[in-house]
Scaffold this active site. Sequence first.
Site, PDB file in Angstrom:
ATOM      1  N   HIS A 170       0.809  -1.221   0.000  1.00  0.00           N
ATOM      2  CA  HIS A 170       0.000   0.000   0.000  1.00  0.00           C
ATOM      3  C   HIS A 170       0.843   1.272   0.000  1.00  0.00           C
ATOM      4  O   HIS A 170       0.329   2.350   0.322  1.00  0.00           O
ATOM      5  CB  HIS A 170      -0.899   0.028   1.235  1.00  0.00           C
ATOM      6  N   HIS A 216      -7.908  -3.981  -0.680  1.00  0.00           N
ATOM      7  CA  HIS A 216      -7.451  -5.363  -0.864  1.00  0.00           C
ATOM      8  C   HIS A 216      -8.335  -6.086  -1.871  1.00  0.00           C
ATOM      9  O   HIS A 216      -8.269  -7.303  -1.988  1.00  0.00           O
ATOM     10  CB  HIS A 216      -7.490  -6.131   0.465  1.00  0.00           C
TER      11      HIS A 216
END
Length: 336
Positions: free
Chosen positions: A57, A223
């Site tokens: 991320h 996700h």
Amino acid sequence: MKKIINKPENYVKEMLEGLYVAHPDLITYTAGDLHCLVTANKKEGKVGIATGGGSGHLPLFLGYVGKGMLDACSVGDVFQSPSAEQMLACTKYINSGAGVLYIYGNYNGDIFNFDMAAEQADFEEDIRVESVVAGDDVASAAPTKPGEKNTRRGVAGIVFVYKCAGAAADAMLDLDEVKRIALKACANVRTMGVALTPCIVPRVGKPGFSIADDEMEIGMGIHGETGIRRGKLEPADQIAEEMVVKILADIPFSQGDEVAVMVNGLGATPLDEQYIIVRKVDELLKKAGLKIHRYYVGEYATSLEMAGISISLLKLDEELKKYLDAPAQTPFFVQL
């Protein structure tokens, strides 16, 4: 999807090695573990702030450790929570007697391990730890009613929480006050995302989900969590309007309210396209009677090579504005 990597199993380790080489003036690691990333400029007597989460991320989470923001980040494998032991090691390093505040996203693995680390810090090290769980994703659950637990996912809006709490700690406020500022930022930030393509976890080597070339999914998580609707790809203005309308419906705004705005690329969306969104967001917010205090545009919370964007709004008062505007310097965030 082609990736510039060596062995997939070394993906996180080699990424961390590169970060330490590139930013030795800002970050280092503790306990002999590359995954226990801490500030290289520990400030004695201040509240330590730690976060943590899975890799994949960047710049979230570890990219915000530095001056005026966070003091530590425990780093997990791609999309996996770091361990409680790694969180505890970071906690011990950044504690200087004023206690430690954990700020992390609303994900079960992170909650479980941070809770365990906090218990160990208290029981074994006599370190006071408080926690704030960010949950700003409007698409992931219904609004929370008074007294209810927030079940929303934490996404890009957590960067605003880091920024305000980090500045409060840097101003040498005590742990209760830093936590109060963090909670206030959490209560006033909302995010909505849209995804156009999937991402690929290096160890898996194939997309975690599929989405057709002519489709988009509004509200998809970082996700690949299911969003609120999937449909044909629409023009940028139409996408921006749907997202802004949903955010504005979720938090009470009044004419003249000031907001900070983050337009965040999810990993594979050019800045050109992000600024096309900014243009429409600005029009919509001004039409709603809001004043824009600051824009943050770029990649703040990604999902590997996922194409798409998220929009975050932070409703400001004078106190939050002061801490948002304070200077900060981390490997991925510089504000003078």
